[in-house]
Design a protein around this motif. Sequence first.
Motif, short mmCIF file in Angstrom:
data_model
loop_
_atom_site.label_atom_id
_atom_site.label_comp_id
_atom_site.label_asym_id
_atom_site.label_seq_id
_atom_site.Cartn_x
_atom_site.Cartn_y
_atom_site.Cartn_z
N GLY A 1 0.84 -1.21 0.00
CA GLY A 1 0.00 0.00 0.00
C GLY A 1 0.87 1.24 0.00
N MET A 2 0.75 2.06 -1.03
CA MET A 2 1.61 3.25 -1.19
C MET A 2 1.01 4.51 -0.56
SD MET A 2 4.44 2.42 -2.68
CE MET A 2 5.08 3.98 -3.29
N GLY A 3 -0.27 4.43 -0.19
CA GLY A 3 -0.89 5.60 0.42
C GLY A 3 -2.40 5.52 0.35
N THR A 4 -3.05 6.45 1.02
CA THR A 4 -4.49 6.40 1.22
C THR A 4 -5.05 7.81 1.39
OG1 THR A 4 -3.73 5.78 3.43
CG2 THR A 4 -5.01 4.15 2.27
N TYR A 5 -6.38 7.92 1.17
CA TYR A 5 -7.01 9.20 1.49
C TYR A 5 -8.40 8.96 2.04
CZ TYR A 5 -9.69 8.91 -2.88
OH TYR A 5 -10.54 8.50 -3.89
N THR A 6 -8.89 9.93 2.82
CA THR A 6 -10.26 9.93 3.34
C THR A 6 -10.86 11.30 3.03
OG1 THR A 6 -9.73 10.87 5.51
CG2 THR A 6 -9.55 8.47 5.29
N ASP A 7 -12.19 11.37 3.05
CA ASP A 7 -12.86 12.65 2.81
C ASP A 7 -13.51 13.14 4.10
OD1 ASP A 7 -13.77 14.85 1.45
OD2 ASP A 7 -14.89 13.74 -0.06
N ALA A 8 -13.77 14.43 4.15
CA ALA A 8 -14.30 15.04 5.37
C ALA A 8 -15.69 14.51 5.74
CB ALA A 8 -14.34 16.55 5.22
N ASN A 9 -16.44 14.01 4.73
CA ASN A 9 -17.79 13.49 5.00
C ASN A 9 -17.77 12.01 5.40
OD1 ASN A 9 -17.24 12.21 2.61
ND2 ASN A 9 -19.00 13.01 1.49
N GLN A 10 -16.57 11.45 5.55
CA GLN A 10 -16.33 10.07 5.99
C GLN A 10 -16.77 9.04 4.95
OE1 GLN A 10 -17.48 9.56 10.12
NE2 GLN A 10 -16.05 11.16 10.74
N SER A 11 -17.09 9.52 3.73
CA SER A 11 -17.31 8.64 2.58
C SER A 11 -16.17 8.89 1.61
CB SER A 11 -18.67 8.94 1.96
OG SER A 11 -18.91 8.08 0.85
N LEU A 12 -16.35 8.59 0.33
CA LEU A 12 -15.35 8.87 -0.70
C LEU A 12 -16.07 9.45 -1.91
CD1 LEU A 12 -13.26 5.58 -0.31
CD2 LEU A 12 -12.46 7.89 0.24
N PRO A 13 -15.39 10.26 -2.72
CA PRO A 13 -16.07 11.00 -3.79
C PRO A 13 -16.82 10.12 -4.80
CG PRO A 13 -13.90 11.92 -3.41
CD PRO A 13 -13.98 10.68 -2.59
N PHE A 14 -16.42 8.86 -4.96
CA PHE A 14 -17.05 7.99 -5.96
C PHE A 14 -18.11 7.06 -5.35
CE2 PHE A 14 -13.05 6.14 -4.53
CZ PHE A 14 -13.47 4.91 -4.06
N LEU A 15 -18.32 7.16 -4.04
CA LEU A 15 -19.27 6.26 -3.37
C LEU A 15 -20.62 6.92 -3.14
CD1 LEU A 15 -17.08 4.54 -0.61
CD2 LEU A 15 -17.78 3.60 -2.83
N ARG A 16 -21.67 6.09 -3.13
CA ARG A 16 -23.01 6.53 -2.74
C ARG A 16 -23.23 6.16 -1.27
NH1 ARG A 16 -26.15 3.71 -7.87
NH2 ARG A 16 -25.68 5.34 -9.43
N GLU A 17 -24.22 6.79 -0.66
CA GLU A 17 -24.57 6.43 0.72
C GLU A 17 -24.91 4.96 0.83
OE1 GLU A 17 -27.49 8.72 2.85
OE2 GLU A 17 -26.65 10.62 2.13
N SER A 18 -25.56 4.43 -0.21
CA SER A 18 -25.96 3.02 -0.19
C SER A 18 -24.75 2.09 -0.20
CB SER A 18 -26.87 2.71 -1.39
OG SER A 18 -26.19 3.01 -2.61
N ASP A 19 -23.63 2.52 -0.79
CA ASP A 19 -22.41 1.70 -0.79
C ASP A 19 -21.85 1.58 0.62
OD1 ASP A 19 -22.49 1.48 -3.61
OD2 ASP A 19 -21.41 3.38 -3.83
N ILE A 20 -21.80 2.71 1.33
CA ILE A 20 -21.31 2.71 2.71
C ILE A 20 -22.21 1.84 3.58
CG2 ILE A 20 -20.90 4.14 4.77
CD1 ILE A 20 -18.80 4.71 2.73
N ALA A 21 -23.53 2.01 3.41
CA ALA A 21 -24.49 1.24 4.20
C ALA A 21 -24.33 -0.26 3.95
CB ALA A 21 -25.91 1.69 3.88
N ALA A 22 -24.11 -0.63 2.68
CA ALA A 22 -23.96 -2.05 2.33
C ALA A 22 -22.70 -2.64 2.96
CB ALA A 22 -23.93 -2.21 0.82
#
Length: 439
Positions: free
Chosen positions: A231-252
């Motif tokens: 793993g060369m590195g990682t990022y997170t977003d301030a909304n605790q999701s990621l720019p390409f994800l939907r709420e339903s993806d996180i819930a799943a």
Amino acid sequence: MSEKILIVGSGAREHAIAAALAKSKQKPALICFGSARNPGIDALCVKYSVGKIDDAAAVSAFAKENGATLAVIGPEAPLAAGVADALWAAGISAVGPVQALARIESSKGFARDLLMKYGIPGNPFYKRFESMDGVEAVLREWAGRHVIKDDGLAGGKGVKVCGDHLHSLEHSMECCTEMSALGHPFVIEEKLEGEEFSLMSFCDGHTLHHMPAVQDHKRADNGDKGPNTGGMGTYTDANQSLPFLRESDIAAARAINERVAAALNEECSAPYRGILYGGFMAARDGVKLIEYNARLGDPECLNLLTLLETDFVAVCRGIVEQKLSDVRVEFARKASVCKYVVPDGYPDHPRVGDEVVLPDELPMGVTMYLGAVDVKDGTLVATGSRTVGVVGVAETIADAENVCENVVQEIPGRFFHRADIGTAELIAKRVEHMKMVRS
């Protein structure tokens, strides 16, 4: 008297664990049993021993001799070797699953079979093999769209993917023959199309507290080129999701983690006490499981433990005492970008022994964790794997990437990093790719 906490492991993940524990208002005394002497961890500990971290007897003896009351196990190898079992047997609570439960990571076939048996969604097609019987037929059926995985632990490097590493049926057969000849069981799976993300959960066997979603970058070079790495590195977003994800993806993904924790409890008649880490793919037809890990991800936890606002000792106590429901777990609502500085030639032929020169001062919003380093004659030197993890935290991913990159650029010598992690250009590609996949 303050609690004495053992940290097992000596990489950047364990440096992040030590730093998070050291910030606790409970002021625990820290001790470490690692495979090398990491000066970042050493500076935070009252006692440090170097040995085989998968030697359960040695780890538990060190813990007992030094009066540890709690242990946090960093890497996967000690978990697979039953170090948590030995610590519990010695009367020391362990954050990290016992050996039977750690099979969720140490056997990919076990993880897949568990999802199948308990009707948990997320499995692609898969088949586990212990010999070459039937292999060619499965490879032909899934020609050009399969993945071959070593069933056991392989340090993040036991996966071969069609198009990336495998370019013909013959090549895939060679890969399987090689693993079979080594006596390694392996799994052939359907190749998934989409975007990967990690979703980790603190788990006490009943209650799960989910962490923000993270995206890791396994390939060594910019633009997702080059060999697979840890793993060369990682990022997170301030909304605790990621720019390409939907709420339903996180819930799943959260729901899969919750159901897997319950299934493990039933299957093994024991509570899963530790971190349950699902590696997921957001695909056209929903969230799919790539694999499970039984511990904090590295580098993911460098972001997450930097962002954790809750007292980490309280979280660990909640896990081992099965009182996680009493702990309010909160992360800073900020974005973060982590980039690893690694030796030239990493991962296949890394340079060893080069001096590591770090900035004298870090700007606001930047934290640094030491990884594969040692001290020789008073000088910090690289030992061949991921050397230093640099984490930038800011209001936006762009600002976090900027402060992180500026510090990484200051580290001289025969090292490299992925400059594209967290950049607007790379994230836009991820978003576009996901739109294409969903359409």
